[in-house]
Design a protein around this motif. Structure first.
Motif, PDB file in Angstrom:
ATOM      1  N   ILE A  24       0.856  -1.186   0.000  1.00 57.88           N
ATOM      2  CA  ILE A  24       0.000   0.000   0.000  1.00 57.88           C
ATOM      3  C   ILE A  24       0.892   1.237   0.000  1.00 57.88           C
ATOM      4  CG2 ILE A  24      -1.829   1.246   1.217  1.00 57.88           C
ATOM      5  CD1 ILE A  24      -2.642  -1.457   2.451  1.00 57.88           C
ATOM      6  N   LYS A  25       1.010   1.885  -1.159  1.00 55.24           N
ATOM      7  CA  LYS A  25       1.931   3.001  -1.315  1.00 55.24           C
ATOM      8  C   LYS A  25       1.271   4.153  -2.060  1.00 55.24           C
ATOM      9  CE  LYS A  25       5.889  -0.147  -1.677  1.00 55.24           C
ATOM     10  NZ  LYS A  25       7.020  -0.593  -2.552  1.00 55.24           N
ATOM     11  N   ALA A  26       1.561   5.353  -1.632  1.00 59.33           N
ATOM     12  CA  ALA A  26       1.006   6.539  -2.301  1.00 59.33           C
ATOM     13  C   ALA A  26       1.482   6.630  -3.746  1.00 59.33           C
ATOM     14  CB  ALA A  26       1.410   7.799  -1.534  1.00 59.33           C
ATOM     15  N   GLU A  27       2.696   6.131  -4.009  1.00 59.52           N
ATOM     16  CA  GLU A  27       3.267   6.234  -5.353  1.00 59.52           C
ATOM     17  C   GLU A  27       2.466   5.445  -6.389  1.00 59.52           C
ATOM     18  OE1 GLU A  27       6.358   6.942  -2.288  1.00 59.52           O
ATOM     19  OE2 GLU A  27       4.878   5.358  -2.637  1.00 59.52           O
ATOM     20  N   THR A  28       1.790   4.393  -5.956  1.00 60.91           N
ATOM     21  CA  THR A  28       1.042   3.547  -6.891  1.00 60.91           C
ATOM     22  C   THR A  28      -0.467   3.598  -6.640  1.00 60.91           C
ATOM     23  OG1 THR A  28       1.380   1.631  -5.417  1.00 60.91           O
ATOM     24  CG2 THR A  28       2.978   1.966  -7.188  1.00 60.91           C
ATOM     25  N   ALA A  29      -0.904   4.505  -5.801  1.00 60.35           N
ATOM     26  CA  ALA A  29      -2.309   4.520  -5.373  1.00 60.35           C
ATOM     27  C   ALA A  29      -3.291   4.888  -6.478  1.00 60.35           C
ATOM     28  CB  ALA A  29      -2.488   5.470  -4.196  1.00 60.35           C
ATOM     29  N   LEU A  30      -2.818   5.531  -7.536  1.00 64.87           N
ATOM     30  CA  LEU A  30      -3.727   5.910  -8.617  1.00 64.87           C
ATOM     31  C   LEU A  30      -3.640   4.965  -9.809  1.00 64.87           C
ATOM     32  CD1 LEU A  30      -3.344   9.809  -8.527  1.00 64.87           C
ATOM     33  CD2 LEU A  30      -5.049   8.361  -7.404  1.00 64.87           C
ATOM     34  N   ASP A  31      -2.837   3.905  -9.686  1.00 61.46           N
ATOM     35  CA  ASP A  31      -2.719   2.925 -10.763  1.00 61.46           C
ATOM     36  C   ASP A  31      -3.994   2.089 -10.853  1.00 61.46           C
ATOM     37  OD1 ASP A  31      -0.157   3.859 -11.024  1.00 61.46           O
ATOM     38  OD2 ASP A  31       0.826   2.074 -10.212  1.00 61.46           O
ATOM     39  N   GLY A  32      -4.496   1.905 -12.056  1.00 62.65           N
ATOM     40  CA  GLY A  32      -5.625   1.017 -12.265  1.00 62.65           C
ATOM     41  C   GLY A  32      -6.966   1.546 -11.806  1.00 62.65           C
ATOM     42  N   ILE A  33      -7.040   2.821 -11.415  1.00 63.07           N
ATOM     43  CA  ILE A  33      -8.301   3.406 -10.958  1.00 63.07           C
ATOM     44  C   ILE A  33      -9.149   3.759 -12.183  1.00 63.07           C
ATOM     45  CG2 ILE A  33      -9.388   5.306  -9.715  1.00 63.07           C
ATOM     46  CD1 ILE A  33      -7.877   3.413  -7.904  1.00 63.07           C
ATOM     47  N   GLY A  34     -10.336   3.171 -12.269  1.00 65.27           N
ATOM     48  CA  GLY A  34     -11.183   3.401 -13.424  1.00 65.27           C
ATOM     49  C   GLY A  34     -12.349   4.328 -13.159  1.00 65.27           C
ATOM     50  N   ILE A  35     -12.384   4.941 -11.965  1.00 68.64           N
ATOM     51  CA  ILE A  35     -13.455   5.894 -11.633  1.00 68.64           C
ATOM     52  C   ILE A  35     -12.829   7.198 -11.149  1.00 68.64           C
ATOM     53  CG2 ILE A  35     -15.023   4.018 -11.002  1.00 68.64           C
ATOM     54  CD1 ILE A  35     -14.572   4.735  -8.051  1.00 68.64           C
ATOM     55  N   ASP A  36     -13.644   8.217 -10.964  1.00 68.82           N
ATOM     56  CA  ASP A  36     -13.141   9.509 -10.498  1.00 68.82           C
ATOM     57  C   ASP A  36     -12.522   9.385  -9.111  1.00 68.82           C
ATOM     58  OD1 ASP A  36     -14.032  10.714 -12.806  1.00 68.82           O
ATOM     59  OD2 ASP A  36     -15.911  11.433 -11.911  1.00 68.82           O
ATOM     60  N   VAL A  37     -11.461  10.130  -8.899  1.00 68.90           N
ATOM     61  CA  VAL A  37     -10.801  10.183  -7.594  1.00 68.90           C
ATOM     62  C   VAL A  37     -11.396  11.347  -6.808  1.00 68.90           C
ATOM     63  CG1 VAL A  37      -8.593  10.471  -6.401  1.00 68.90           C
ATOM     64  CG2 VAL A  37      -8.698   9.205  -8.569  1.00 68.90           C
ATOM     65  N   HIS A  38     -11.682  11.132  -5.530  1.00 67.30           N
ATOM     66  CA  HIS A  38     -12.226  12.215  -4.700  1.00 67.30           C
ATOM     67  C   HIS A  38     -11.212  13.362  -4.630  1.00 67.30           C
ATOM     68  CE1 HIS A  38     -13.805  14.411  -1.254  1.00 67.30           C
ATOM     69  NE2 HIS A  38     -14.922  13.708  -1.357  1.00 67.30           N
ATOM     70  N   PRO A  39     -11.661  14.613  -4.728  1.00 65.68           N
ATOM     71  CA  PRO A  39     -10.729  15.751  -4.698  1.00 65.68           C
ATOM     72  C   PRO A  39      -9.813  15.764  -3.475  1.00 65.68           C
ATOM     73  CG  PRO A  39     -12.900  16.490  -5.381  1.00 65.68           C
ATOM     74  CD  PRO A  39     -13.060  15.052  -4.962  1.00 65.68           C
ATOM     75  N   GLY A  40     -10.311  15.303  -2.337  1.00 64.39           N
ATOM     76  CA  GLY A  40      -9.466  15.272  -1.144  1.00 64.39           C
ATOM     77  C   GLY A  40      -8.322  14.297  -1.276  1.00 64.39           C
ATOM     78  N   ALA A  41      -8.597  13.125  -1.843  1.00 65.32           N
ATOM     79  CA  ALA A  41      -7.546  12.139  -2.074  1.00 65.32           C
ATOM     80  C   ALA A  41      -6.582  12.637  -3.140  1.00 65.32           C
ATOM     81  CB  ALA A  41      -8.163  10.809  -2.490  1.00 65.32           C
ATOM     82  N   GLN A  42      -7.126  13.223  -4.210  1.00 66.45           N
ATOM     83  CA  GLN A  42      -6.280  13.738  -5.284  1.00 66.45           C
ATOM     84  C   GLN A  42      -5.329  14.811  -4.759  1.00 66.45           C
ATOM     85  OE1 GLN A  42      -6.469  12.641  -8.787  1.00 66.45           O
ATOM     86  NE2 GLN A  42      -4.439  13.531  -8.498  1.00 66.45           N
ATOM     87  N   LYS A  43      -5.825  15.656  -3.888  1.00 64.62           N
ATOM     88  CA  LYS A  43      -4.987  16.706  -3.299  1.00 64.62           C
ATOM     89  C   LYS A  43      -3.803  16.098  -2.549  1.00 64.62           C
ATOM     90  CE  LYS A  43      -5.143  20.485   0.092  1.00 64.62           C
ATOM     91  NZ  LYS A  43      -6.004  21.230   1.054  1.00 64.62           N
ATOM     92  N   TYR A  44      -4.069  15.054  -1.786  1.00 59.61           N
ATOM     93  CA  TYR A  44      -2.980  14.396  -1.029  1.00 59.61           C
ATOM     94  C   TYR A  44      -1.958  13.801  -1.985  1.00 59.61           C
ATOM     95  CZ  TYR A  44      -0.351  11.039   1.659  1.00 59.61           C
ATOM     96  OH  TYR A  44       0.696  10.308   2.202  1.00 59.61           O
ATOM     97  N   PHE A  45      -2.407  13.023  -3.000  1.00 57.67           N
ATOM     98  CA  PHE A  45      -1.468  12.378  -3.906  1.00 57.67           C
ATOM     99  C   PHE A  45      -0.694  13.385  -4.735  1.00 57.67           C
ATOM    100  CE2 PHE A  45      -4.689   8.851  -3.475  1.00 57.67           C
ATOM    101  CZ  PHE A  45      -3.894   8.091  -2.611  1.00 57.67           C
ATOM    102  N   ASP A  46      -1.320  14.505  -5.090  1.00 60.02           N
ATOM    103  CA  ASP A  46      -0.606  15.551  -5.814  1.00 60.02           C
ATOM    104  C   ASP A  46       0.542  16.113  -4.983  1.00 60.02           C
ATOM    105  OD1 ASP A  46      -2.280  15.314  -7.991  1.00 60.02           O
ATOM    106  OD2 ASP A  46      -3.524  17.063  -7.494  1.00 60.02           O
ATOM    107  N   GLU A  47       0.321  16.226  -3.692  1.00 62.30           N
ATOM    108  CA  GLU A  47       1.351  16.764  -2.795  1.00 62.30           C
ATOM    109  C   GLU A  47       2.519  15.793  -2.632  1.00 62.30           C
ATOM    110  OE1 GLU A  47      -1.518  19.499   0.109  1.00 62.30           O
ATOM    111  OE2 GLU A  47      -0.443  17.771   0.934  1.00 62.30           O
ATOM    112  N   VAL A  48       2.221  14.513  -2.418  1.00 62.13           N
ATOM    113  CA  VAL A  48       3.290  13.548  -2.109  1.00 62.13           C
ATOM    114  C   VAL A  48       3.988  13.028  -3.349  1.00 62.13           C
ATOM    115  CG1 VAL A  48       2.202  12.880   0.055  1.00 62.13           C
ATOM    116  CG2 VAL A  48       1.728  11.562  -2.021  1.00 62.13           C
ATOM    117  N   ASN A  49       3.337  13.097  -4.498  1.00 57.82           N
ATOM    118  CA  ASN A  49       3.924  12.527  -5.710  1.00 57.82           C
ATOM    119  C   ASN A  49       4.515  13.556  -6.666  1.00 57.82           C
ATOM    120  OD1 ASN A  49       3.264   9.864  -4.988  1.00 57.82           O
ATOM    121  ND2 ASN A  49       1.211  10.049  -5.852  1.00 57.82           N
ATOM    122  N   LYS A  50       4.526  14.833  -6.256  1.00 54.08           N
ATOM    123  CA  LYS A  50       5.060  15.857  -7.167  1.00 54.08           C
ATOM    124  C   LYS A  50       6.572  15.852  -7.191  1.00 54.08           C
ATOM    125  CE  LYS A  50       4.689  19.514  -3.636  1.00 54.08           C
ATOM    126  NZ  LYS A  50       4.046  20.800  -3.309  1.00 54.08           N
TER     127      LYS A  50
END
Length: 329
Positions: A303-329
């Motif tokens: 379970i890693k933030a770096e791969t958390a958006l892999d294989g997602i076929g639906i919309d990501v919640h803005p709150g989750a997207q905000k977190y991943f944008d911060e840690v993966n930039k």
């Protein structure tokens, strides 16, 4: 627009929970639905839907519920459920706030196909992917079943009708030139499959879950477990037709296996009601992905933030997207 009546969903959610503004004393912005003046009114109780007690979702969900409660201060409980398909419906109905689900099942819900035919669910979004959900065709060494073709005429557990496991079984049979009519279909959950294999009432069982799976481990304590392999060419054919699958391997030593077994997998993911505020979902996402060391399960290391958006076929919640944008930039 979801074919479910959104007004009813909102009424149920409001009637079933007591809400408070913000989180940790801050005023949050509600990304899915806001209170007066734009202030979020998040629940003071969170329910995390998992799966059966012998699967992988349940122990992981219990650990995550504790982490979420400790990090956000909101009472959080993990609940036993019928897993992926039922979890999507429960969130859409307002019966819980967070749930485990297979990525393929979430995709079907978003487009209204397969078990969600004519019933689009667009009030649920993703937090993130977690780990591979391995499709395991489980049998015993003395069953005589060594290939998919050997399933013809045999009693095979394929999970509940319209469940994620059922669709996985259906699609794998299809790739091997078979249908449900070629087997004696048994609609059992993981625990029932384990007991029926032990008792000789069935010959094999499809189990889609992270490995090691509790039900299969329990079976291996009393019988020699065998996992039917998915040949490389069949896996490639499956992935070409259904791109949410990936090649996977059940490693030697798991369940007492003496060699690696090739198979396929989908991904486990967490989903959340759209109505939860951006701030709260950000906090939930951060709590989970930054505290995996507190999860006492083999899948936690995947379970890693770096791969958390892999294989997602639906919309990501803005709150989750905000977190991943911060840690993966």
């Amino acid at each position: 627009m979801a074919k479910r009546k959104f007004g009813l969903f909102t009424a149920i959610a409001l009637a079933g929970s007591v809400f408070l503004a913000g989180c940790g004393g801050d005023t949050a912005t509600d990304s899915g639905g806001s209170g007066e003046g734009g202030e979020a009114k998040d629940p003071e109780f969170l329910s995390v839907l998992t799966g059966g007690t012998t699967g992988t979702y349940y122990p992981l969900g219990g650990a995550m519920a504790t982490i979420i409660e400790n990090e956000t201060g909101i009472d959080t409980t993990a609940e036993v459920s019928q897993a992926s398909a039922a979890n999507m419906t429960a969130l859409a109905d307002g019966d819980a706030q967070i749930a485990f689900v297979q990525t393929d099942t979430a995709f079907y819900a978003a487009e209204g196909s397969n078990m969600f035919e004519g019933e689009v669910i667009d009030t649920v979004s993703a937090i993130g992917a977690l780990y591979p959900e391995t499709i395991q065709l489980v049998t015993t060494a003395d069953s005589g079943i060594a290939s998919f073709e050997d399933l013809k005429g045999k009693k095979v557990s394929v999970g509940a009708p319209a469940s994620g496991t059922y669709i996985n079984a259906e699609q794998l049979l299809e790739i091997h030139g078979m249908t449900m009519e070629d087997i004696e279909e048994q609609n059992l959950d993981f625990a029932e499959s384990q007991e029926s294999l032990q008792g000789g009432q069935i010959d094999a069982a499809f189990i889609t879950a992270g490995t090691p799976t509790g039900a299969v481990e329990s079976l291996s304590a009393t019988a020699d477990v065998s996992i039917v392999p998915v040949a490389d060419d069949k896996a490639a054919e499956l992935i070409e037709k259904y791109p949410y699958y990936a090649k996977d391997t059940i490693t030697s030593g798991t369940y007492g296996l003496t060699e690696d077994v090739p198979t396929v997998s989908v991904l486990a993911m967490l989903v959340v009601q759209n109505d939860l505020s951006e701030d709260l979902v950000y906090d939930i996402t951060k709590a989970i992905y930054e505290n995996t060391d507190q999860i006492q399960h083999a899948k936690a290391k995947l379970i890693k933030a770096e791969t958390a958006l892999d294989g997602i076929g639906i919309d990501v919640h803005p709150g989750a997207q905000k977190y991943f944008d911060e840690v993966n930039k």
